[in-house]
Design a protein around this motif. Structure first.
Motif, PDB file in Angstrom:
ATOM      1  N   VAL A 223      52.022  40.981  16.273  1.00  0.00           N
ATOM      2  CA  VAL A 223      51.436  41.272  17.526  1.00  0.00           C
ATOM      3  C   VAL A 223      52.162  40.089  18.404  1.00  0.00           C
ATOM      4  N   ASP A 224      53.134  40.665  19.252  1.00  0.00           N
ATOM      5  CA  ASP A 224      54.353  40.407  19.960  1.00  0.00           C
ATOM      6  C   ASP A 224      53.714  41.520  21.134  1.00  0.00           C
ATOM      7  N   LEU A 225      53.477  40.965  23.015  1.00  0.00           N
ATOM      8  CA  LEU A 225      53.547  41.322  23.083  1.00  0.00           C
ATOM      9  C   LEU A 225      54.339  41.301  24.716  1.00  0.00           C
ATOM     10  N   ALA A 226      55.510  40.884  23.828  1.00  0.00           N
ATOM     11  CA  ALA A 226      56.608  41.237  24.641  1.00  0.00           C
ATOM     12  C   ALA A 226      57.003  42.556  24.822  1.00  0.00           C
ATOM     13  N   THR A 301      43.453  39.437  31.536  1.00  0.00           N
ATOM     14  CA  THR A 301      45.368  38.174  31.828  1.00  0.00           C
ATOM     15  C   THR A 301      45.630  38.092  30.285  1.00  0.00           C
ATOM     16  N   LEU A 302      46.720  37.661  30.047  1.00  0.00           N
ATOM     17  CA  LEU A 302      47.082  37.764  28.832  1.00  0.00           C
ATOM     18  C   LEU A 302      48.641  37.111  28.737  1.00  0.00           C
ATOM     19  N   PRO A 303      49.155  35.835  28.109  1.00  0.00           N
ATOM     20  CA  PRO A 303      50.885  35.632  28.900  1.00  0.00           C
ATOM     21  C   PRO A 303      51.176  36.081  27.656  1.00  0.00           C
ATOM     22  N   VAL A 304      52.410  36.273  27.658  1.00  0.00           N
ATOM     23  CA  VAL A 304      52.818  37.216  26.932  1.00  0.00           C
ATOM     24  C   VAL A 304      53.975  36.420  25.547  1.00  0.00           C
ATOM     25  N   GLY A 305      53.480  35.394  25.903  1.00  0.00           N
ATOM     26  CA  GLY A 305      54.056  34.520  24.779  1.00  0.00           C
ATOM     27  C   GLY A 305      52.799  34.605  23.941  1.00  0.00           C
ATOM     28  N   THR A 326      51.397  38.695  31.438  1.00  0.00           N
ATOM     29  CA  THR A 326      51.887  37.837  32.496  1.00  0.00           C
ATOM     30  C   THR A 326      52.721  36.772  31.998  1.00  0.00           C
ATOM     31  N   ALA A 327      54.133  36.765  32.736  1.00  0.00           N
ATOM     32  CA  ALA A 327      54.595  35.353  32.665  1.00  0.00           C
ATOM     33  C   ALA A 327      54.551  34.833  33.642  1.00  0.00           C
ATOM     34  N   GLY A 328      54.282  33.919  33.284  1.00  0.00           N
ATOM     35  CA  GLY A 328      54.086  32.741  35.051  1.00  0.00           C
ATOM     36  C   GLY A 328      53.136  33.369  35.657  1.00  0.00           C
ATOM     37  N   GLU A 329      53.764  33.878  37.147  1.00  0.00           N
ATOM     38  CA  GLU A 329      52.633  34.255  38.039  1.00  0.00           C
ATOM     39  C   GLU A 329      53.382  36.022  37.710  1.00  0.00           C
ATOM     40  N   ASP A 330      54.236  36.182  37.168  1.00  0.00           N
ATOM     41  CA  ASP A 330      54.485  36.935  37.333  1.00  0.00           C
ATOM     42  C   ASP A 330      53.819  38.161  36.447  1.00  0.00           C
ATOM     43  N   VAL A 331      53.326  39.353  36.968  1.00  0.00           N
ATOM     44  CA  VAL A 331      52.950  40.573  35.840  1.00  0.00           C
ATOM     45  C   VAL A 331      54.305  40.939  35.267  1.00  0.00           C
ATOM     46  N   VAL A 332      54.192  41.392  34.188  1.00  0.00           N
ATOM     47  CA  VAL A 332      55.753  41.787  33.022  1.00  0.00           C
ATOM     48  C   VAL A 332      55.534  42.852  32.278  1.00  0.00           C
ATOM     49  N   GLY A 333      53.897  43.453  32.449  1.00  0.00           N
ATOM     50  CA  GLY A 333      52.997  44.402  31.244  1.00  0.00           C
ATOM     51  C   GLY A 333      51.961  45.036  31.504  1.00  0.00           C
ATOM     52  N   VAL A 334      51.250  46.082  30.067  1.00  0.00           N
ATOM     53  CA  VAL A 334      50.025  46.200  30.478  1.00  0.00           C
ATOM     54  C   VAL A 334      49.895  46.416  29.131  1.00  0.00           C
TER      55      VAL A 334
END
Length: 352
Positions: A223-226, A301-305, A326-334
């Motif tokens: 599992v790699d959310l990035a 939510t899930l942190p990207v890491g 999310t990455a910090g306060e930014d939404v980076v994907g779903v």
């Protein structure tokens, strides 16, 4: 649960009336008391697991009681084979102590009395629970002990789970076959057959679930959310659903998550794929994406890491179809649950 409790109450009431010369109401009261005592025995059995787990720093979320057994839900797996073994055997040990105490009470009480009959049934039920739960197959306690032993020998918890679960399936088949044979030979009452088959089916399903979870756990490091999270395709609030889908297709990103953005370009909602697909094609040009969207603040939510174990725990705690990455306060994907399921169970059919 309620139906089984009713059956046991009626059966025990009949036995009590025949042996103790009780009236109909008295028999039912004795039968109900026996059911309550069985539940108390199951509770003490599960408390053996729970208190031992807490002794080793493993949190306990709750205990589920059933007439044929129970389940103690812990917040994490045992950290070592030794702890797994001790937690597993604590429940049968409690049942064995209760059974021994009930046997002593049975021998001490006068025969033919209500107290003697009650003590005998408690002794029999607790001894059976202790012995049966010690059989070496998941999801029984003996299966957990077997898993701990294989884990200690191979240093692979997942292999231990699979071995103990396959043995558990064998125990399920053997249980059904043995009770069927005893019923045909009239060694036990026919009424025991459906209860035994229910136990066997429960064991088979529990073993199968253990095998499935072992295979999933093996793939959690993948599992790699990035890489797994889908990119977002932003559309302004008020955009017709058909137009939003057309733009996404023309952008050659058909798998991207449609994201509703406000006037400042900030993402505020996600289009729910299931709700969007349920809209008839002829209505989509007239329906805004907002009508089939869910606010980002309502989605887990899930942190990207996050690693695989944390992702799986979030899915268990907050079941849903979409998760905001999310990455910090930014939404980076779903993250779509179907994508996660395909990664963890590639041979299992999933709906996208």
């Amino acid at each position: 649960m309620l139906l089984l409790a009713l059956v046991v109450t009626v059966l025990y009431a009949t036995l009590a009336r025949n042996q103790l010369d009780l009236g109909r109401l008295g028999g039912y009261l004795v039968g109900l008391g026996f059911v309550i005592s069985l539940l108390g025995s199951v509770l003490l059995h599960e408390l053996g697991h729970a208190l031992t787990a807490r002794r080793f720093g493993i949190g306990v979320r709750g205990i589920t009681l059933e007439l044929l057994g129970g389940y103690t839900e812990m917040d994490r797996d045992a950290p070592s084979p030794r702890v797994d073994l001790l937690v597993s055997l604590a429940g049968p040990a409690v049942s064995a102590v209760l059974g021994a105490a009930a046997v002593a009470a049975t021998l001490a009480l006068p025969d033919g009395t209500l107290a003697h009959q009650f003590a005998f049934q408690l002794a029999a039920s607790n001894v059976v629970v202790a012995v049966f739960n010690s059989l070496p197959g998941l999801p029984l306690d003996g299966g957990r002990a077997l898993r701990a032993a294989v884990w200690a020998l191979t240093r692979d918890r997942h292999r231990g789970t699979e071995v103990a679960a396959w043995v558990g399936r064998g125990v399920a088949v053997a249980t059904a076959a043995l009770v069927l044979l005893l019923t045909l030979r009239r060694a036990i009452a026919p009424v025991a057959l459906p209860l035994a088959l229910l136990v066997a089916v429960t064991l088979w399903r529990g073993a199968g679930q253990s095998i499935r979870m072992a295979r999933i756990s093996r793939r959690l490091p993948l599992v790699d959310l990035a890489r797994l999270a889908r990119p977002m395709f932003p559309v302004p609030s008020g955009t017709p659903l058909a137009e939003a889908q057309r733009r996404r297709t023309e952008a050659a990103t058909p798998d991207a998550a449609l994201t509703v953005v406000d006037a400042a370009g900030r993402p505020v909602a996600l289009v729910d794929p299931a709700r969007a697909d349920a809209v008839p094609p002829q209505r989509r040009p007239w329906l805004a994406v907002d009508a089939v969207s869910r606010g980002l603040d309502t989605l887990p939510t899930l942190p990207v890491g996050a690693d695989g174990e944390r992702v799986l725990e979030t899915v268990r705690t907050h079941p849903g179809a979409q998760y905001v990455v999310t990455a910090g306060e930014d939404v980076v994907g779903v993250l779509h649950i179907a994508d996660l399921a395909q990664l963890l169970e590639p041979k299992r059919k999933t709906n996208t």
